[in-house]
Design a protein around this motif. Structure first.
Motif, short mmCIF file in Angstrom:
data_model
loop_
_atom_site.label_atom_id
_atom_site.label_comp_id
_atom_site.label_asym_id
_atom_site.label_seq_id
_atom_site.Cartn_x
_atom_site.Cartn_y
_atom_site.Cartn_z
N LYS A 357 23.85 0.22 -8.36
CA LYS A 357 23.72 -0.81 -9.77
C LYS A 357 22.96 -2.24 -8.55
O LYS A 357 22.45 -2.73 -8.88
CB LYS A 357 25.00 -0.98 -10.07
CG LYS A 357 24.60 -1.56 -12.03
CD LYS A 357 25.49 -1.39 -12.23
CE LYS A 357 25.55 -3.27 -13.75
NZ LYS A 357 27.02 -3.71 -14.35
N LYS A 360 19.82 -1.64 -7.55
CA LYS A 360 18.73 -1.32 -8.65
C LYS A 360 18.13 0.40 -8.16
O LYS A 360 17.16 -0.05 -7.84
CB LYS A 360 17.78 -2.42 -8.44
CG LYS A 360 18.55 -4.15 -9.36
CD LYS A 360 17.28 -4.84 -10.09
CE LYS A 360 18.52 -5.48 -10.76
NZ LYS A 360 17.44 -6.16 -11.72
N LEU A 380 16.76 3.42 -14.55
CA LEU A 380 18.27 2.57 -13.97
C LEU A 380 19.13 3.50 -15.36
O LEU A 380 18.46 3.13 -16.10
CB LEU A 380 17.91 1.70 -14.80
CG LEU A 380 17.41 1.43 -12.37
CD1 LEU A 380 16.80 0.07 -12.49
CD2 LEU A 380 18.23 0.85 -11.15
#
Length: 448
Positions: A357, A360, A380
């Motif tokens: 996270k 990314k 994502l």
């Protein structure tokens, strides 16, 4: 340098060159080169010479951290001393009888003491046999013929249940809220699909509508609380509890297939969901690595077996070696063992998800226990909530590169995105898996 699939494939075949040759030789005698088709990996299987603790040793002499462990069977790793001792002690007394042995009784007692919903147990040779037998028991008890199951739920290869476990999205699978029952293989008669009602995971409203509309014909709903072999999907607790209440209301037997999910909790995953199914299917770890399956349930439902209304018997049911090995395995899998396995899984999930996270990267790890999944997604933040999410959200190219690269770097996951941990694994093994995964992901998304 950015990784690409063709280069990863080349590296894999060079690293496992003898396995490639063995696969080719095997095709002369075995269709496809080997009997377990799910072990095809890239262009060919990886042939194993031996296993020891958490490691596999291939015919090339390579050492791999086993993140497959025979699809979650070998929870204690390979050649665990307690299981070896159980087999060695049992073997001299003979290993093939038409008579029951104390090993069968002792294993049944252990299972009944461990799982709250299980009052009695009947043994089989595999979980596939156990699943089809559970369905027969349910049909005999309810006098109904149809089966309800989830799309993406795998319950063995029998004609009755090899329906919509791995459906082809190009084969007109029906709407998301009302999936069509599709056979997983040629050779399954059309009427088998006609007797299967397929449901969507984590969508109670659509499930309730379908179940109510067919209630008078449905004998049972068979389900994994976390689907595994058909693609890992975690079921919401509220969703499962509502289904349990609904099946009771409609007189539909609920069968919990805990073949893999027995690994989740000392008292099985059903205890975490706070439900009591009518029947529970078991396999894999309850045999300590030897072939076994079982159905557990209430005395009330098993009355149809006791009174010979439903007939099920097999030459090797209750096999003493499998039962002896299973006793050793279950005794070794105490509360501390479960805690250790789940702690390792939680660390992997937390660290990789936090890192991905922050970096990314469209990568996620999910699953509630020591058998969990990884996924490279197309965007994502995408999550897997139903089987069809695998069709729409997965980046298959990146999944393939990752699996091949992990194997060439000393790790053996399931190529379709499933990971299983074993008790002998160390903190160093876990750290190595995490760091190797990060390195491969970084190279997958590197700029040209």
């Amino acid at each position: 340098m950015k990784l690409n699939y063709q280069q990863s494939l080349k590296n894999f075949s060079e690293a496992f060159n003898l396995s490639k040759e063995q696969t080719s030789k095997g095709k002369e005698y075995i269709p496809g080169g080997f009997s377990r088709r799910t072990f095809g990996y890239g262009p060919h299987a990886i042939f194993v010479d031996k296993g020891e603790a958490q490691y596999l040793y291939t015919v090339e002499g390579k050492k791999l951290l086993d993140l497959n462990n025979n699809f979650a069977t070998n929870v204690l790793g390979h050649n665990h001393p307690a299981i070896l001792n159980a087999i060695h002690e049992t073997l001299p007394n003979g290993f093939s009888f038409g008579n029951p042995t104390n090993h069968e009784l002792a294993l049944a007692k252990l299972i009944c003491e461990r799982i709250d919903s299980v009052e009695q147990v009947k043994f089989f040779c595999s979980a596939s046999e156990a699943c089809l037998s559970a369905v027969r028991i349910a049909r005999g008890y309810t006098a109904r013929k149809k089966i309800a199951k989830f799309e993406g739920g795998y319950h063995g290869f029998s004609d009755d249940l090899a329906i919509s476990a791995h459906p082809d999205p190009n084969n007109f699978p029906g709407p998301d809220t009302h999936p069509k029952a599709l056979p997983d293989s040629a050779g399954i008669p059309a009427y088998k699909s006609d007797n299967v009602i397929v449901l969507t995971q984590n969508d109670f409203d659509s499930c309730a509508k379908i179940l109510r509309g067919n209630a008078e014909e449905i004998a049972c709903l068979i389900m994994e609380l976390q689907t595994c072999a058909g693609g890992i999907v975690e079921l919401d607790k509220d969703f499962v509890q509502k289904l349990r209440a609904l099946t009771k209301e409609l007189g539909i037997l609920l069968i919990a297939d805990e073949t893999i999910t027995l690994r989740a909790n000392f008292k099985a995953l059903q205890s975490e969901y706070q439900i009591k199914p009518d029947l529970t299917v078991l396999g894999k770890m309850i045999g300590g690595g030897l072939p076994i399956g079982a159905v557990g349930g209430s005395r009330e439902v098993f009355r149809v077996i006791e009174e010979n209304q439903v007939m099920i018997s097999g030459t090797h049911h209750g096999h003493p070696l499998a039962c002896a090995a299973g006793i050793a395995c279950l005794k070794a899998m105490d509360e501390r063992a479960y805690a250790r396995l789940n702690e390792m899984a939680a660390k992997i999930k937390s660290e990789l998800n936090t890192w991905a996270k922050a970096s990314k990267y469209p990568f996620t790890v999910f699953g509630s226990f020591s058998v969990f999944a990884y996924a490279f997604t197309k965007e994502l933040g995408q999550t897997i909530n139903t089987h069809r999410d695998y069709w729409h959200k997965i980046d298959e190219n990146s999944m393939g590169i990752y699996a091949l690269e992990m194997a060439t770097r000393g790790y053996y996951p399931v190529h379709r995105g499933q990971v299983g941990l074993t008790l002998p694994m160390t903190d160093e093994d876990v750290e190595g898996f995490i760091e190797t995964t990060k390195d491969i992901i970084h190279l997958i998304y590197a700029k040209d």
